[in-house]
Scaffold this motif. Structure first.
Motif, PDB file in Angstrom:
ATOM      1  N   PRO A  95      -4.848   3.362  19.047  1.00  0.00           N
ATOM      2  CA  PRO A  95      -5.777   2.732  19.998  1.00  0.00           C
ATOM      3  C   PRO A  95      -6.853   1.891  19.330  1.00  0.00           C
ATOM      4  CG  PRO A  95      -6.485   4.957  19.578  1.00  0.00           C
ATOM      5  CD  PRO A  95      -5.245   4.746  18.746  1.00  0.00           C
ATOM      6  N   TRP A  96      -6.560   1.370  18.136  1.00  0.00           N
ATOM      7  CA  TRP A  96      -7.557   0.609  17.378  1.00  0.00           C
ATOM      8  C   TRP A  96      -7.215  -0.873  17.404  1.00  0.00           C
ATOM      9  CZ3 TRP A  96     -11.328   3.854  15.915  1.00  0.00           C
ATOM     10  CH2 TRP A  96     -11.017   5.198  15.724  1.00  0.00           C
ATOM     11  N   VAL A  97      -8.239  -1.719  17.511  1.00  0.00           N
ATOM     12  CA  VAL A  97      -8.040  -3.144  17.307  1.00  0.00           C
ATOM     13  C   VAL A  97      -8.335  -3.490  15.846  1.00  0.00           C
ATOM     14  CG1 VAL A  97     -10.370  -3.830  18.021  1.00  0.00           C
ATOM     15  CG2 VAL A  97      -8.494  -5.449  18.233  1.00  0.00           C
ATOM     16  N   VAL A  98      -9.314  -2.819  15.248  1.00  0.00           N
ATOM     17  CA  VAL A  98      -9.510  -2.815  13.803  1.00  0.00           C
ATOM     18  C   VAL A  98      -9.327  -1.356  13.383  1.00  0.00           C
ATOM     19  CG1 VAL A  98     -11.036  -3.304  11.869  1.00  0.00           C
ATOM     20  CG2 VAL A  98     -11.123  -4.737  13.920  1.00  0.00           C
ATOM     21  N   TYR A  99      -8.266  -1.088  12.659  1.00  0.00           N
ATOM     22  CA  TYR A  99      -7.792   0.279  12.456  1.00  0.00           C
ATOM     23  C   TYR A  99      -8.875   1.195  11.885  1.00  0.00           C
ATOM     24  CZ  TYR A  99      -4.399   3.962  11.553  1.00  0.00           C
ATOM     25  OH  TYR A  99      -3.707   5.150  11.567  1.00  0.00           O
ATOM     26  N   GLY A 100      -9.172   2.240  12.659  1.00  0.00           N
ATOM     27  CA  GLY A 100     -10.136   3.229  12.226  1.00  0.00           C
ATOM     28  C   GLY A 100     -11.591   2.806  12.354  1.00  0.00           C
ATOM     29  N   ILE A 101     -11.842   1.567  12.816  1.00  0.00           N
ATOM     30  CA  ILE A 101     -13.208   1.030  12.871  1.00  0.00           C
ATOM     31  C   ILE A 101     -13.636   0.701  14.297  1.00  0.00           C
ATOM     32  CG2 ILE A 101     -14.776  -0.737  11.993  1.00  0.00           C
ATOM     33  CD1 ILE A 101     -13.664   1.095   9.832  1.00  0.00           C
ATOM     34  N   PHE A 146      -2.667  14.504  14.673  1.00  0.00           N
ATOM     35  CA  PHE A 146      -3.687  13.525  15.053  1.00  0.00           C
ATOM     36  C   PHE A 146      -4.173  13.847  16.469  1.00  0.00           C
ATOM     37  CE2 PHE A 146      -0.671  11.580  12.154  1.00  0.00           C
ATOM     38  CZ  PHE A 146      -1.497  11.042  11.184  1.00  0.00           C
ATOM     39  N   ALA A 147      -5.431  13.580  16.719  1.00  0.00           N
ATOM     40  CA  ALA A 147      -5.980  13.821  18.050  1.00  0.00           C
ATOM     41  C   ALA A 147      -5.225  12.991  19.088  1.00  0.00           C
ATOM     42  CB  ALA A 147      -7.464  13.463  18.069  1.00  0.00           C
ATOM     43  N   LYS A 190       3.486  12.957  26.951  1.00  0.00           N
ATOM     44  CA  LYS A 190       2.821  14.053  27.652  1.00  0.00           C
ATOM     45  C   LYS A 190       3.337  15.414  27.199  1.00  0.00           C
ATOM     46  CE  LYS A 190       1.640  11.445  31.827  1.00  0.00           C
ATOM     47  NZ  LYS A 190       1.780  11.367  33.319  1.00  0.00           N
ATOM     48  N   ALA A 191       4.655  15.511  27.053  1.00  0.00           N
ATOM     49  CA  ALA A 191       5.246  16.781  26.634  1.00  0.00           C
ATOM     50  C   ALA A 191       5.106  17.015  25.132  1.00  0.00           C
ATOM     51  CB  ALA A 191       6.719  16.834  27.034  1.00  0.00           C
ATOM     52  N   GLU A 192       4.747  15.967  24.392  1.00  0.00           N
ATOM     53  CA  GLU A 192       4.582  16.031  22.933  1.00  0.00           C
ATOM     54  C   GLU A 192       5.868  16.494  22.249  1.00  0.00           C
ATOM     55  OE1 GLU A 192       1.155  18.487  22.189  1.00  0.00           O
ATOM     56  OE2 GLU A 192      -0.229  16.814  22.530  1.00  0.00           O
ATOM     57  N   GLN A 200      -6.070  11.186  21.503  1.00  0.00           N
ATOM     58  CA  GLN A 200      -6.619   9.849  21.752  1.00  0.00           C
ATOM     59  C   GLN A 200      -6.407   8.887  20.587  1.00  0.00           C
ATOM     60  OE1 GLN A 200      -8.326  12.643  21.489  1.00  0.00           O
ATOM     61  NE2 GLN A 200     -10.191  12.389  20.238  1.00  0.00           N
ATOM     62  N   ASP A 201      -5.911   9.401  19.453  1.00  0.00           N
ATOM     63  CA  ASP A 201      -5.675   8.558  18.272  1.00  0.00           C
ATOM     64  C   ASP A 201      -4.193   8.292  18.027  1.00  0.00           C
ATOM     65  OD1 ASP A 201      -8.392   8.506  17.825  1.00  0.00           O
ATOM     66  OD2 ASP A 201      -8.363  10.147  16.376  1.00  0.00           O
ATOM     67  N   ARG A 202      -3.344   8.686  18.963  1.00  0.00           N
ATOM     68  CA  ARG A 202      -1.899   8.542  18.750  1.00  0.00           C
ATOM     69  C   ARG A 202      -1.385   7.229  19.350  1.00  0.00           C
ATOM     70  NH1 ARG A 202      -0.423  14.573  21.072  1.00  0.00           N
ATOM     71  NH2 ARG A 202      -1.563  15.779  19.466  1.00  0.00           N
ATOM     72  N   PRO A 203      -0.582   6.478  18.603  1.00  0.00           N
ATOM     73  CA  PRO A 203       0.103   5.309  19.178  1.00  0.00           C
ATOM     74  C   PRO A 203       1.147   5.758  20.193  1.00  0.00           C
ATOM     75  CG  PRO A 203       0.147   5.285  16.772  1.00  0.00           C
ATOM     76  CD  PRO A 203      -0.290   6.646  17.171  1.00  0.00           C
ATOM     77  N   ASN A 204       1.590   4.839  21.032  1.00  0.00           N
ATOM     78  CA  ASN A 204       2.603   5.152  22.039  1.00  0.00           C
ATOM     79  C   ASN A 204       3.986   5.198  21.387  1.00  0.00           C
ATOM     80  OD1 ASN A 204       4.471   5.103  24.221  1.00  0.00           O
ATOM     81  ND2 ASN A 204       2.865   4.300  25.540  1.00  0.00           N
TER      82      ASN A 204
END
Length: 478
Positions: free
Chosen positions: A387-393, A312-313, A280-282, A315-319
């Motif tokens: 947040p991808w199950v098939v990366y980028g797809i 990266f946006a 959250k704090a980045e 919503q596209d960042r891993p935890n």
């Protein structure tokens, strides 16, 4: 359940089942190859110690193999029940790859497993050796197909999307996707290291109790040789895998490193040895940095840089909070494995390999380290893909089935209870067999009871009905 959404529960359920499952194939892969080496050494040297060890570890292999098969079937069903949208989207690639595993690896293992476990005095030594080698080859082929499927989900290629579904256009590109060779080598070596640590810990357990038989000493020595030579190779492979991941999944590497942004005034990238990434704090709080080391490890230069997570946006960042720590657990345990191997070489040089209590205690404590490292590595890989199950797809939120929170909560609780009951019992039984140790006097091709050869109907019949603790006794140095 605990305020989690249906998507989070579906992910948690699959994470639980795969975490339980992966420990069994890791040991199966390593033990199958170990049994092949033991039988080959017996055929070459005719040392009865190798047969004693073969009979002992083949029983443990049988139990472990059975639990691996059962736990793996559950995951196959989960693709259809919990991740039907993923199966519909990518089933034309993942389905055939898993089918190839069954047609090649599983049939090969099933065809020769009976000969391997029950073939003593029924077939000749050469044919029995061939059966053992085929089972070992089957485990490696199985690893190949599973890693090909999972690697394609990490670095997909050789396909096109038609009417909302994946259509393969180049099967060689699908199988030999960019991350496949690195991940296959990394996982196979991890299985060998996990097995070596398991074998070394079993031997250390008996050595600490004064049972210094030739068989115990031999398996301890062989396991430490494996650690000494394979641990450095694994580090080299891991480094190459990291460079490949940086090229194809830079967000994952940024999350692993807890790296948010590049300092425009800095000429190099430090390595964050410790910190607490805050999504959250980045920022990574309480960071302890080592100058230049990040550039050196990640880019193999003193002044290289990598993209930060802020590039990266959101919503596209891993935890990063999760994989920052799981990656360091894996690396830390890898360094401990190397230390055990080097310490073992030093003890061997001193002639004290089987006597130094502190060293034996360290080897015993390191028994589960390989499996913990495997779990940490898989968490890093899978959470880092989000947040991808098939990366980028295909996003994970678009791959899940339409189930209610109640349904997933109930099934998750049922999985937890049943898994700990069934596989906990199996693991406990396997550890009792390890505590019993090899039976002395089994250094021949004769059946276990020395009498009539029985024909068991099931793989688990390869293990004894009861396990009696081995008597503790002092033995002279050999």
């Amino acid at each position: 359940m605990l305020g989690l959404s249906a998507l989070e529960l579906a992910r948690l359920q699959f994470a639980f089942t795969v975490s339980f499952h992966i420990i069994f194939p890791a040991i199966t892969i390593g033990l199958a190859s170990y049994l092949t080496v033991l039988e080959a050494l017996w055929l070459i040297r005719r040392n009865p110690v190798y047969v004693e060890l073969y009979h002992f570890w083949s029983k443990i292999f049988a139990v472990n193999f059975g639990m691996g098969v059962v736990s793996g079937l559950v995951m196959a069903y989960e693709f259809g029940t919990n991740w039907s949208a993923f199966s519909q989207f990518a089933g034309s690639i993942t389905g055939p790859l898993l089918t190839y595993e069954v047609l090649t690896a599983f049939f090969l293992e099933a065809g020769f497993l009976g000969v391997m476990l029950f073939g003593w005095n029924k077939v000749g030594p050469g044919l029995h050796m061939f059966a053992t080698a085929m089972v070992a080859l089957g485990t490696l082929i199985s690893t190949t197909w599973i890693l090909a499927s999972n690697s394609w989900m990490q670095t997909p290629q050789g396909f096109e999307v038609v009417n909302g579904r994946v259509v393969p256009t180049d099967w060689l590109a699908v199988i030999f996707n960019p991350s496949f060779p690195f991940r296959l080598a990394h996982m196979t070596l991890a299985a060998y290291l996990s097995t070596a640590l398991f074998v070394a810990a079993a031997a250390a357990w008996h050595l600490l109790r004064g049972r210094s038989t030739p068989a115990i000493r031999k398996m301890f020595s062989m396991a430490l040789w494996m650690l000494l030579f394979v641990a450095p190779v694994q580090m080299f492979v891991g480094d190459a895998h990291g460079l490949n991941t940086l090229e194809h999944q830079p967000a994952k590497i940024a999350a692993i490193e807890g790296h948010w942004q590049n300092d425009p005034n800095a000429t190099s990238l430090p390595l964050i040895a410790f910190g607490i990434p805050d999504m959250k704090a980045e920022e990574t709080k309480y960071a302890i940095e080592i100058p230049f080391l990040g550039s050196l490890i990640l880019t193999h230069t003193l002044h290289g840089k990598i993209p930060g997570l802020k590039e990266f946006a959101p919503q596209d960042r891993p935890n990063s909070t999760i994989i920052f720590f799981t990656f360091r657990i894996m690396v830390g345990l890898g360094l401990a494995m190397l230390l055990l191997g080097v310490w073992g070489a030093y003890q061997r040089w001193r002639g004290k390999l089987y006597e130094t209590r502190l060293f034996l205690l360290f080897a015993l404590c390191m028994g589960p380290a390989g499996l913990i490292a495997v779990l940490a590595g898989w968490i890093t890989t899978e959470v880092g893909r989000q947040p991808w199950v098939v990366y980028g797809i295909l996003r994970t939120q678009d791959a899940v089935s339409n189930h209610s929170v109640l349904t997933l909560s109930v099934t998750l609780v049922m999985f937890i209870v049943m898994y700990f009951l069934i596989f906990g019992t199996g693991i406990g039984f396997m550890l009792k067999m390890v505590a019993h140790g090899p039976d002395e006097g089994r250094g021949s091709m004769s059946p276990p009871d020395g009498g009539q050869v029985h024909r068991p109907a099931r793989p688990f019949s390869a293990v004894p009905d009861t396990i009696n603790p081995a008597p503790l006794r002092e033995t002279s140095e050999i």
